[in-house]
Design an enzyme around this catalytic site. Sequence first.
Site, short mmCIF file in Angstrom:
data_model
loop_
_atom_site.label_atom_id
_atom_site.label_comp_id
_atom_site.label_asym_id
_atom_site.label_seq_id
_atom_site.Cartn_x
_atom_site.Cartn_y
_atom_site.Cartn_z
N HIS A 141 58.51 21.67 74.19
CA HIS A 141 58.90 22.20 75.50
C HIS A 141 60.24 22.92 75.40
CE1 HIS A 141 59.23 21.79 80.02
NE2 HIS A 141 60.49 21.99 79.69
N GLU A 142 61.22 22.28 74.76
CA GLU A 142 62.55 22.88 74.66
C GLU A 142 62.55 24.08 73.72
OE1 GLU A 142 64.58 22.08 76.89
OE2 GLU A 142 63.68 20.18 77.48
N HIS A 145 61.48 27.11 75.53
CA HIS A 145 62.56 27.74 76.31
C HIS A 145 63.31 28.79 75.48
CE1 HIS A 145 62.76 25.88 80.24
NE2 HIS A 145 62.69 24.67 79.72
#
Length: 181
Positions: A141-142, A145
């Site tokens: 998820h990170e 980003h």
Amino acid sequence: MIRDLEYYDSPILRKVAAPIDEITDELRQLVLDMSETMTFYKGVGLAAPQVGHSVALFIMGVEKELDDGELIFCDFPKVFINPVITQKSEQLVYGNEGCLSIPGLRGEVARPDKITVTAKNLDGQPFSMTLEGFLARIVMHETDHLHGVLYIDRMSDKDKTKQFKNNLEKIRRKYSILRGL
């Protein structure tokens, strides 16, 4: 210092983050501020673009997940500089994700159950970790980003209900007004 968050529809969240060439005092301060910010907003991870810095850095505040699903948090978050996911399992697992940049919404996202990530720590030392389950999900998820990708981009169309889209639009309008757009 607690930093302001960037919210859904902020252009910086859609940029590819720049690699970090040097560990500076400013970078160290950014990591400290990100740690305070993540703790304040009760996050489990935070990427630099979410606090307005388009650099390839994120932190993760979870050390491990117990068999019963309980999370053990770190005293100080794990720092990932210039992370690269080098291996992914073929097995996909659905999990419910949220994001500090999209407050109040959650969605089901299919991701590999196990990954290996390489990165540098805050001392500039390279490391590699193999993670599975929720910790792997946080790292993916990170890392997304840092490539301008949000979890909503990975949701299936069938999961993006009319109500979900309406709520997303409300978030976009609310934070556009707060940003003065």
